[in-house]
Design a protein around this motif. Structure first.
Motif, mmCIF file in Angstrom:
data_model
loop_
_atom_site.group_PDB
_atom_site.id
_atom_site.type_symbol
_atom_site.label_atom_id
_atom_site.label_comp_id
_atom_site.label_asym_id
_atom_site.label_seq_id
_atom_site.Cartn_x
_atom_site.Cartn_y
_atom_site.Cartn_z
ATOM 1 N N GLU A 230 22.058 -30.402 9.969
ATOM 2 C CA GLU A 230 22.329 -31.838 10.005
ATOM 3 C C GLU A 230 23.825 -32.080 10.253
ATOM 4 O OE1 GLU A 230 20.052 -34.136 10.033
ATOM 5 O OE2 GLU A 230 18.475 -32.630 9.814
ATOM 6 N N THR A 231 24.183 -33.345 10.455
ATOM 7 C CA THR A 231 25.532 -33.708 10.878
ATOM 8 C C THR A 231 26.613 -33.197 9.929
ATOM 9 O OG1 THR A 231 24.744 -35.682 12.032
ATOM 10 C CG2 THR A 231 27.064 -35.641 11.399
ATOM 11 N N ASP A 232 26.430 -33.385 8.614
ATOM 12 C CA ASP A 232 27.468 -32.976 7.674
ATOM 13 C C ASP A 232 27.690 -31.472 7.676
ATOM 14 O OD1 ASP A 232 24.933 -32.614 6.654
ATOM 15 O OD2 ASP A 232 25.499 -33.002 4.578
ATOM 16 N N VAL A 233 26.606 -30.719 7.816
ATOM 17 C CA VAL A 233 26.726 -29.256 7.879
ATOM 18 C C VAL A 233 27.377 -28.842 9.192
ATOM 19 C CG1 VAL A 233 25.453 -27.075 7.854
ATOM 20 C CG2 VAL A 233 24.736 -28.951 6.358
ATOM 21 N N ARG A 234 27.043 -29.517 10.260
ATOM 22 C CA ARG A 234 27.646 -29.198 11.564
ATOM 23 C C ARG A 234 29.163 -29.379 11.519
ATOM 24 N NH1 ARG A 234 24.093 -31.184 16.695
ATOM 25 N NH2 ARG A 234 22.438 -29.629 16.467
ATOM 26 N N ARG A 235 29.604 -30.463 10.921
ATOM 27 C CA ARG A 235 31.055 -30.686 10.828
ATOM 28 C C ARG A 235 31.715 -29.608 9.986
ATOM 29 N NH1 ARG A 235 30.777 -36.984 9.546
ATOM 30 N NH2 ARG A 235 30.264 -37.759 11.628
ATOM 31 N N LEU A 236 31.055 -29.220 8.917
ATOM 32 C CA LEU A 236 31.598 -28.167 8.067
ATOM 33 C C LEU A 236 31.708 -26.858 8.837
ATOM 34 C CD1 LEU A 236 32.545 -27.357 5.245
ATOM 35 C CD2 LEU A 236 30.153 -26.900 4.653
ATOM 36 N N GLU A 335 26.416 -33.416 18.633
ATOM 37 C CA GLU A 335 27.734 -32.877 18.289
ATOM 38 C C GLU A 335 28.180 -31.800 19.262
ATOM 39 O OE1 GLU A 335 26.287 -34.849 14.637
ATOM 40 O OE2 GLU A 335 25.392 -33.451 16.071
ATOM 41 N N GLY A 336 27.218 -31.137 19.902
ATOM 42 C CA GLY A 336 27.572 -30.144 20.915
ATOM 43 C C GLY A 336 28.339 -30.761 22.072
ATOM 44 N N LEU A 337 28.029 -32.033 22.390
ATOM 45 C CA LEU A 337 28.757 -32.732 23.449
ATOM 46 C C LEU A 337 30.202 -32.992 23.029
ATOM 47 C CD1 LEU A 337 26.045 -35.339 24.523
ATOM 48 C CD2 LEU A 337 26.616 -33.175 25.644
ATOM 49 N N ALA A 338 30.399 -33.268 21.732
ATOM 50 C CA ALA A 338 31.761 -33.464 21.236
ATOM 51 C C ALA A 338 32.572 -32.192 21.380
ATOM 52 C CB ALA A 338 31.718 -33.912 19.768
ATOM 53 N N VAL A 339 31.947 -31.050 21.106
ATOM 54 C CA VAL A 339 32.625 -29.751 21.278
ATOM 55 C C VAL A 339 32.976 -29.535 22.743
ATOM 56 C CG1 VAL A 339 32.359 -27.249 21.056
ATOM 57 C CG2 VAL A 339 31.453 -28.758 19.272
ATOM 58 N N LEU A 340 32.046 -29.824 23.642
ATOM 59 C CA LEU A 340 32.280 -29.647 25.079
ATOM 60 C C LEU A 340 33.447 -30.504 25.556
ATOM 61 C CD1 LEU A 340 31.418 -28.662 27.917
ATOM 62 C CD2 LEU A 340 29.813 -30.586 27.980
ATOM 63 N N GLY A 345 39.282 -30.931 27.205
ATOM 64 C CA GLY A 345 40.325 -31.942 27.319
ATOM 65 C C GLY A 345 39.835 -33.296 27.779
ATOM 66 N N LEU A 346 38.525 -33.544 27.699
ATOM 67 C CA LEU A 346 37.984 -34.846 28.073
ATOM 68 C C LEU A 346 38.276 -35.877 26.984
ATOM 69 C CD1 LEU A 346 34.535 -33.705 29.507
ATOM 70 C CD2 LEU A 346 36.396 -34.745 30.819
ATOM 71 N N SER A 347 38.437 -37.123 27.389
ATOM 72 C CA SER A 347 38.739 -38.200 26.445
ATOM 73 C C SER A 347 37.459 -38.718 25.788
ATOM 74 C CB SER A 347 39.424 -39.351 27.173
ATOM 75 O OG SER A 347 38.531 -39.917 28.140
ATOM 76 N N LYS A 348 37.632 -39.569 24.785
ATOM 77 C CA LYS A 348 36.485 -40.190 24.139
ATOM 78 C C LYS A 348 35.746 -41.107 25.111
ATOM 79 C CE LYS A 348 37.159 -41.612 19.852
ATOM 80 N NZ LYS A 348 37.800 -42.216 18.648
ATOM 81 N N ALA A 374 28.402 -42.871 16.970
ATOM 82 C CA ALA A 374 29.542 -42.998 16.047
ATOM 83 C C ALA A 374 29.799 -41.684 15.326
ATOM 84 C CB ALA A 374 29.258 -44.118 15.043
ATOM 85 N N GLU A 375 28.747 -41.007 14.906
ATOM 86 C CA GLU A 375 28.903 -39.721 14.221
ATOM 87 C C GLU A 375 29.505 -38.673 15.160
ATOM 88 O OE1 GLU A 375 28.529 -39.034 11.169
ATOM 89 O OE2 GLU A 375 27.409 -40.730 10.360
ATOM 90 N N VAL A 376 29.072 -38.686 16.405
ATOM 91 C CA VAL A 376 29.586 -37.715 17.380
ATOM 92 C C VAL A 376 31.070 -37.963 17.661
ATOM 93 C CG1 VAL A 376 29.418 -36.957 19.794
ATOM 94 C CG2 VAL A 376 27.349 -37.247 18.420
ATOM 95 N N LEU A 377 31.462 -39.230 17.721
ATOM 96 C CA LEU A 377 32.870 -39.554 17.957
ATOM 97 C C LEU A 377 33.746 -39.117 16.774
ATOM 98 C CD1 LEU A 377 32.518 -43.079 19.611
ATOM 99 C CD2 LEU A 377 33.186 -40.940 20.727
ATOM 100 N N ILE A 378 33.202 -39.214 15.564
ATOM 101 C CA ILE A 378 33.942 -38.723 14.394
ATOM 102 C C ILE A 378 34.133 -37.217 14.488
ATOM 103 C CG2 ILE A 378 33.831 -38.406 11.891
ATOM 104 C CD1 ILE A 378 32.374 -41.089 11.725
ATOM 105 N N THR A 379 33.089 -36.522 14.893
ATOM 106 C CA THR A 379 33.190 -35.069 15.074
ATOM 107 C C THR A 379 34.236 -34.732 16.129
ATOM 108 O OG1 THR A 379 30.844 -34.810 14.483
ATOM 109 C CG2 THR A 379 31.887 -32.984 15.664
ATOM 110 N N TYR A 380 34.266 -35.501 17.203
ATOM 111 C CA TYR A 380 35.268 -35.298 18.253
ATOM 112 C C TYR A 380 36.678 -35.435 17.680
ATOM 113 C CZ TYR A 380 37.971 -36.286 22.518
ATOM 114 O OH TYR A 380 38.921 -36.274 23.519
ATOM 115 N N ASP A 381 36.877 -36.424 16.826
ATOM 116 C CA ASP A 381 38.216 -36.695 16.271
ATOM 117 C C ASP A 381 38.708 -35.581 15.358
ATOM 118 O OD1 ASP A 381 38.619 -39.091 17.610
ATOM 119 O OD2 ASP A 381 37.643 -40.289 16.037
#
Length: 439
Positions: A230-236, A335-340, A345-348, A374-381
């Motif tokens: 899940e999202t929280d584990v992915r961020r961790l 979240e994988g897209l945020a990693v990519l 070097g791609l922007s939000k 919104a969750e994916v953008l937080i992961t990106y940040d």
């Protein structure tokens, strides 16, 4: 007459009732059931003898076994233990439990007595398995081999479990046993045992938080666990295991020039350096692409919709294989897209465009930003570029470098692959991509 024998009167009454039942119902009818009921009742009503001498003798023999070395030598202790074992085989459960508790505090227990008690009923084996410090590794493995599920559950909670025994318990594939083992932080899990638990967590998500607390968890397993967490584990996972490559880059700084001199002809060194180098985007792919930049390709996909050709072009320009890109674009959470995007070097803004290109919702019914985006953008940040590159390149390395055509064919056809014979990236690829390759 002894209580253990039936009186003539009981015999006559029993057979009279049974004969009447058989005559009325025939063989196999209710008369047969009635006969069973009569004899079951007779046996149940027969009092069991209470041999006081047996209890005293058992206690005395256990006392002898427990005597210190100054009072009894090893041979005397062994012979006494052999006699005690023979008596315990026919003894009541309460007596066996009493003896097990009595000897569990000993620093030295005769082997025959240990083997008998630790494979006895779980109530008997428990005090020895949980508390007895004199049990050897061989004793514990004997228990794992000849014990049942209850023994395995108790073993999983024992302190100081070695890695081989942990593997034996994981091999049972019993979720409750593995759950108890993961909770036991005094157990030493081997890498194969932990990987097996990670694989099981795909269908048993309750194992995921337990795996995340294990000190043995390494990036290779964490990067695999990412795909169904899940999202929280992915961020961790991304923050804890997204390591940088500065030391490797400094170490290999002059090797890049050497490889250029050799015209990059060594495929093994080339793959390793591709993992280490700082640049993520593929300049050669950019020169061959019909799009002027990675951003332009994503903008075109957002306008027209993502096609297979566009996905392949984006993957090549991002420095990854199309199969890795497809895995990222199909990622359930996003979240994988945020990693990519962070790694390349791609922007939000480009991340939002990629999200739109994949026909994922930008806004909810109330017109606000969709919570998934919104969750994916937080992961990106929260991601650093170098750490995102490490994660992305490990995924790409595992798939493109580790999965050979032989393995791909075996997975797609449903054949079993022995994980013990595979390298770390191969095992990671097997776990992360097996379901995709089968479908």
């Amino acid at each position: 007459m002894s209580n253990a024998l039936l009186s003539p009167r009981i015999h006559q009454d029993a057979f009279a009732e049974a004969e009447a039942g058989v005559a009325g119902e025939g063989v196999g009818g209710s008369g047969s059931a009635e006969l069973d009921r009569i004899f079951d009742g007779i046996i149940a009503e027969t009092p069991q003898p209470d041999f006081k001498a047996r209890h005293v003798l058992l206690r005395r023999l256990a006392d002898v076994v427990c005597l210190p070395e100054s009072r009894i030598n090893a041979f005397e202790r062994a012979v006494t233990a052999d006699l005690l074992v023979e008596m315990l085989r026919e003894s009541a459960l309460a007596d066996r439990i009493r003896v097990a508790k009595r000897v569990s505090i000993l620093a030295e227990i005769p082997n025959s007595l240990i083997r008998m008690l630790i494979t006895d009923d779980a109530e008997v084996a428990r005090p020895l398995i949980e508390e007895c410090e004199s049990l050897t590794t061989a004793d514990l493995h004997y228990c794992a081999r000849f014990g049942n599920r209850q023994h395995h559950l108790i073993l999983a909670t024992r302190k100081e479990l070695d890695s081989i025994l942990c593997e034996c318990l994981v091999d049972t594939e019993d979720v409750s046993i593995i759950e108890a083992l993961l909770k036991n932080l005094r157990a030493r899990l081997s890498q194969p045992a932990l990987e097996a638990a990670v694989a099981m967590s795909q269908n048993h998500p309750q194992l995921i938080p337990l795996i995340m607390r294990r000190p043995e968890l390494r990036p290779s397993s964490a990067y695999v666990l990412f795909w169904w967490a899940e999202t929280d584990v992915r961020r961790l996972i991304l923050t804890r295991f997204g390591v940088n490559r500065e030391i490797m880059q400094d170490m290999a700084g002059d090797v890049f020039a050497m490889m250029a001199t050799e015209k990059w002809q060594d495929p093994l060194a080339r793959k390793a350096l591709q993992f280490i180098e700082r640049r993520q985007r593929n300049r050669e792919a950019l020169e061959k692409s019909p799009y002027s930049s990675l951003e332009a390709a994503i903008a075109e996909a957002a306008k027209l919709g993502m096609t297979r050709h566009m996905a392949e072009e984006i993957s090549y320009m991002a420095g990854i294989k199309p199969s890795t890109g497809a895995k990222l674009m199909r990622d359930r959470g996003g979240e994988g897209l945020a990693v990519l995007c962070k790694a390349t070097g791609l922007s939000k803004k480009a991340l939002r465009a990629l999200w739109k290109a994949l026909r994922r919702p930008l806004r909810n019914a109330e017109g606000q930003m969709h919570p998934h985006l919104a969750e994916v953008l937080i992961t990106y940040d929260i991601l650093a570029v170098d750490r995102a590159q490490t994660v992305l390149r490990y995924w790409n390395w595992a798939l493109s470098s580790a999965l050979t055509h032989v393995m791909l064919r075996a997975i797609s056809s449903g054949e079993d692959v022995d994980l013990e014979t595979l390298s770390v990236p191969q095992r990671a690829a097997m776990l992360a991509f097996a379901q995709d390759l089968k479908t």
